[in-house]
Design a protein around this motif. Sequence first.
Motif, mmCIF file in Angstrom:
data_model
loop_
_atom_site.group_PDB
_atom_site.id
_atom_site.type_symbol
_atom_site.label_atom_id
_atom_site.label_comp_id
_atom_site.label_asym_id
_atom_site.label_seq_id
_atom_site.Cartn_x
_atom_site.Cartn_y
_atom_site.Cartn_z
ATOM 1 N N ARG A 77 13.387 -14.067 -14.263
ATOM 2 C CA ARG A 77 12.264 -12.950 -14.689
ATOM 3 C C ARG A 77 13.127 -11.853 -14.700
ATOM 4 N NH1 ARG A 77 8.826 -15.379 -9.948
ATOM 5 N NH2 ARG A 77 8.074 -17.079 -10.987
ATOM 6 N N ALA A 78 14.448 -11.755 -14.735
ATOM 7 C CA ALA A 78 15.102 -10.439 -14.855
ATOM 8 C C ALA A 78 16.423 -10.895 -16.014
ATOM 9 C CB ALA A 78 15.686 -10.078 -13.611
ATOM 10 N N LYS A 79 16.814 -9.830 -16.764
ATOM 11 C CA LYS A 79 17.983 -9.948 -17.634
ATOM 12 C C LYS A 79 19.004 -8.755 -17.517
ATOM 13 C CE LYS A 79 16.018 -12.785 -20.965
ATOM 14 N NZ LYS A 79 15.928 -13.291 -22.399
ATOM 15 N N PHE A 80 19.997 -9.105 -17.598
ATOM 16 C CA PHE A 80 21.068 -8.029 -17.778
ATOM 17 C C PHE A 80 21.497 -8.096 -19.235
ATOM 18 C CE2 PHE A 80 25.662 -7.359 -18.398
ATOM 19 C CZ PHE A 80 25.891 -6.022 -17.654
ATOM 20 N N VAL A 81 21.740 -6.819 -19.678
ATOM 21 C CA VAL A 81 22.119 -6.504 -21.191
ATOM 22 C C VAL A 81 23.175 -5.392 -21.113
ATOM 23 C CG1 VAL A 81 19.998 -7.292 -22.284
ATOM 24 C CG2 VAL A 81 20.422 -4.822 -21.614
#
Length: 139
Positions: A77-81
């Motif tokens: 439910r979370a992302k790193f970019v």
Amino acid sequence: MVFITRGLHDALLDMASEAEPERVTVVLATTPAEEFGDDVELDPETPVLTHFYLPEAGRSVRAVFGMDLGTPAGRGRAKFVSHPQGPAEPTREDDFAAAVLVAVPPWDDASMDAFDRSGTRLSLEILDAEPPRESLAND
């Protein structure tokens, strides 16, 4: 507020630094605060970002069929970019999630921020705590 372990925070910044000038997108997973025991003083149900799914996992299936098999159902439910050339906020090219962590050079503590799905900045709290150990052995 978004909570992340120091280990995951540092690993994501290292990954972004090594990939530069390319961008990195990584799906993140959480562990409930209650599983940390006395190491964190948060509400037991508070999600803490602790793990990531390898960006390469399932890439060929996604390219052909458009399905992400690298992330287990109900996770991520979370992302790193990373944005090696900026900006220090989510862009239209980013895959949105409930929380998006964006990092820009120089890849230090101050270079990562958290945002919600609509792009509103959230507070990011780095916890100096280790996630509980996991085992593949049957108990």
